[in-house]
Design a protein around this motif. Sequence first.
Motif, PDB file in Angstrom:
ATOM      1  N   UNK A 154      -3.360   1.805  -9.987  1.00 19.85           N
ATOM      2  CA  UNK A 154      -2.087   2.484  -9.811  1.00 19.85           C
ATOM      3  C   UNK A 154      -1.654   2.397  -8.356  1.00 19.85           C
ATOM      4  N   UNK A 155      -0.588   1.647  -8.112  1.00 23.17           N
ATOM      5  CA  UNK A 155      -0.060   1.497  -6.753  1.00 23.17           C
ATOM      6  C   UNK A 155       0.965   2.594  -6.492  1.00 23.17           C
ATOM      7  N   UNK A 156       0.870   3.211  -5.321  1.00 25.29           N
ATOM      8  CA  UNK A 156       1.767   4.300  -4.929  1.00 25.29           C
ATOM      9  C   UNK A 156       2.509   3.890  -3.670  1.00 25.29           C
ATOM     10  N   UNK A 157       3.839   3.945  -3.741  1.00 27.95           N
ATOM     11  CA  UNK A 157       4.649   3.502  -2.604  1.00 27.95           C
ATOM     12  C   UNK A 157       5.681   4.549  -2.216  1.00 27.95           C
ATOM     13  N   UNK A 158       5.987   4.571  -0.941  1.00 25.41           N
ATOM     14  CA  UNK A 158       7.047   5.410  -0.387  1.00 25.41           C
ATOM     15  C   UNK A 158       7.988   4.498   0.375  1.00 25.41           C
ATOM     16  N   UNK A 159       9.241   4.384  -0.095  1.00 27.77           N
ATOM     17  CA  UNK A 159      10.213   3.493   0.545  1.00 27.77           C
ATOM     18  C   UNK A 159       9.650   2.074   0.659  1.00 27.77           C
ATOM     19  N   UNK A 160       9.052   1.603  -0.435  1.00 26.53           N
ATOM     20  CA  UNK A 160       8.484   0.258  -0.533  1.00 26.53           C
ATOM     21  C   UNK A 160       7.254   0.035   0.353  1.00 26.53           C
ATOM     22  N   UNK A 161       6.800   1.078   1.005  1.00 30.17           N
ATOM     23  CA  UNK A 161       5.584   0.958   1.820  1.00 30.17           C
ATOM     24  C   UNK A 161       4.411   1.532   1.043  1.00 30.17           C
ATOM     25  N   UNK A 162       3.319   0.783   0.989  1.00 25.98           N
ATOM     26  CA  UNK A 162       2.151   1.195   0.225  1.00 25.98           C
ATOM     27  C   UNK A 162       1.485   2.418   0.857  1.00 25.98           C
ATOM     28  N   UNK A 163       1.403   3.495   0.079  1.00 30.16           N
ATOM     29  CA  UNK A 163       0.734   4.705   0.527  1.00 30.16           C
ATOM     30  C   UNK A 163      -0.736   4.658   0.129  1.00 30.16           C
ATOM     31  N   UNK A 164      -0.991   4.158  -1.071  1.00 29.54           N
ATOM     32  CA  UNK A 164      -2.359   4.047  -1.557  1.00 29.54           C
ATOM     33  C   UNK A 164      -2.379   3.384  -2.917  1.00 29.54           C
ATOM     34  N   UNK A 165      -3.566   3.003  -3.343  1.00 24.51           N
ATOM     35  CA  UNK A 165      -3.767   2.445  -4.676  1.00 24.51           C
ATOM     36  C   UNK A 165      -4.920   3.207  -5.314  1.00 24.51           C
ATOM     37  N   UNK A 166      -4.706   3.717  -6.513  1.00 26.23           N
ATOM     38  CA  UNK A 166      -5.672   4.612  -7.131  1.00 26.23           C
ATOM     39  C   UNK A 166      -6.333   3.968  -8.340  1.00 26.23           C
ATOM     40  N   UNK A 167      -7.658   4.101  -8.396  1.00 27.44           N
ATOM     41  CA  UNK A 167      -8.445   3.657  -9.538  1.00 27.44           C
ATOM     42  C   UNK A 167      -9.009   4.885 -10.229  1.00 27.44           C
ATOM     43  N   UNK A 168      -8.680   5.060 -11.495  1.00 25.10           N
ATOM     44  CA  UNK A 168      -9.183   6.180 -12.281  1.00 25.10           C
ATOM     45  C   UNK A 168     -10.389   5.688 -13.091  1.00 25.10           C
ATOM     46  N   UNK A 199     -10.460  -5.642  -5.314  1.00 25.07           N
ATOM     47  CA  UNK A 199      -9.043  -5.422  -5.060  1.00 25.07           C
ATOM     48  C   UNK A 199      -8.606  -5.946  -3.696  1.00 25.07           C
ATOM     49  N   UNK A 200      -9.533  -6.024  -2.776  1.00 21.06           N
ATOM     50  CA  UNK A 200      -9.196  -6.630  -1.493  1.00 21.06           C
ATOM     51  C   UNK A 200      -8.900  -8.118  -1.695  1.00 21.06           C
ATOM     52  N   UNK A 201      -9.691  -8.749  -2.531  1.00 20.79           N
ATOM     53  CA  UNK A 201      -9.501 -10.171  -2.818  1.00 20.79           C
ATOM     54  C   UNK A 201      -8.268 -10.400  -3.688  1.00 20.79           C
ATOM     55  N   UNK A 202      -8.086  -9.553  -4.697  1.00 18.96           N
ATOM     56  CA  UNK A 202      -6.998  -9.752  -5.658  1.00 18.96           C
ATOM     57  C   UNK A 202      -5.632  -9.408  -5.070  1.00 18.96           C
ATOM     58  N   UNK A 203      -5.553  -8.310  -4.319  1.00 17.53           N
ATOM     59  CA  UNK A 203      -4.261  -7.822  -3.837  1.00 17.53           C
ATOM     60  C   UNK A 203      -4.139  -7.780  -2.319  1.00 17.53           C
ATOM     61  N   UNK A 204      -5.163  -8.290  -1.621  1.00 19.41           N
ATOM     62  CA  UNK A 204      -5.182  -8.193  -0.147  1.00 19.41           C
ATOM     63  C   UNK A 204      -5.091  -6.722   0.266  1.00 19.41           C
ATOM     64  N   UNK A 205      -5.751  -5.869  -0.488  1.00 21.36           N
ATOM     65  CA  UNK A 205      -5.660  -4.436  -0.295  1.00 21.36           C
ATOM     66  C   UNK A 205      -6.728  -3.962   0.686  1.00 21.36           C
ATOM     67  N   UNK A 206      -6.315  -3.329   1.761  1.00 20.24           N
ATOM     68  CA  UNK A 206      -7.255  -2.800   2.749  1.00 20.24           C
ATOM     69  C   UNK A 206      -8.100  -1.706   2.106  1.00 20.24           C
ATOM     70  N   UNK A 207      -9.417  -1.689   2.359  1.00 15.88           N
ATOM     71  CA  UNK A 207     -10.306  -0.705   1.723  1.00 15.88           C
ATOM     72  C   UNK A 207      -9.876   0.741   1.932  1.00 15.88           C
ATOM     73  N   UNK A 208      -9.276   1.051   3.079  1.00  9.40           N
ATOM     74  CA  UNK A 208      -8.878   2.439   3.348  1.00  9.40           C
ATOM     75  C   UNK A 208      -7.689   2.885   2.492  1.00  9.40           C
ATOM     76  N   UNK A 209      -7.019   1.934   1.825  1.00  8.94           N
ATOM     77  CA  UNK A 209      -5.893   2.275   0.965  1.00  8.94           C
ATOM     78  C   UNK A 209      -6.331   2.590  -0.467  1.00  8.94           C
ATOM     79  N   UNK A 210      -7.595   2.372  -0.774  1.00 14.51           N
ATOM     80  CA  UNK A 210      -8.080   2.520  -2.143  1.00 14.51           C
ATOM     81  C   UNK A 210      -8.629   3.924  -2.371  1.00 14.51           C
TER      82      UNK A 210
END
Length: 241
Positions: free
Chosen positions: A89-103, A126-137
Amino acid sequence: MGTEKEGQWDQSVADAYSRLECLILEPTTEADLFSRLIRVYLEEEEVRIRQKLKRKSSQRISRVMHERVGEFLSGQLAGLSFQVIDGLLFMKKDEQLVGALKCIPDLGSYDTPSWNATLARFAKQYQKRFKLAPEKLLFVVCSLAKSLDAAHAKALTGIDVWCGAALTTPAYRDALQVYVNKYVEVMDALPQPVNQVYFLSADVHPNALACQLLRGEKASMPDRWLQPSVSDLIQLLQTKL
């Protein structure tokens, strides 16, 4: 299904939803989310029966679960947009990524008994798949059912029990929270684990409770919520808005 059996099943489903509403004695934030997760499993069992499938679809459960978590959070947090992609679940504020949540329904359902290794695997994936920084997860663990290790609890806190399940009994209520806190503190899978891992129930699993409701068995909602819980997650997200 024959007509008679279909009628019996329809009644069982209707009764399950009705009983679920009656179980929520205290309308807390955590109880609200947990009841939504139970509904995901009730609905999936309906699909399984109607389509005559052998088992529930874990992929569909994951997708719907994250959609419902997004709906839940949108009611708590104004100004955020939510999108579910590949079980995240990707969460954005004004198109800026706030965080991505795994349930995660429970940590015991994965390949390893180590929470740290499980979360590290997700972070890498998720870092590999989405270039997602670990601190955003961010993670929400729905239940610790099947996820507790007595030997590890003793090594980390000195709590001595005969099996992991014993840690969820009332006698170990405070001790379990101490164990969870210490376990999260020593995780190196995430940059800031105390701000990235959240919990709901110690022992009640939403899938198990859904099955109890459908069978007409005695069932009850969790009488406590582990910390840090969903209320803490919402507070964290509010500070980022």
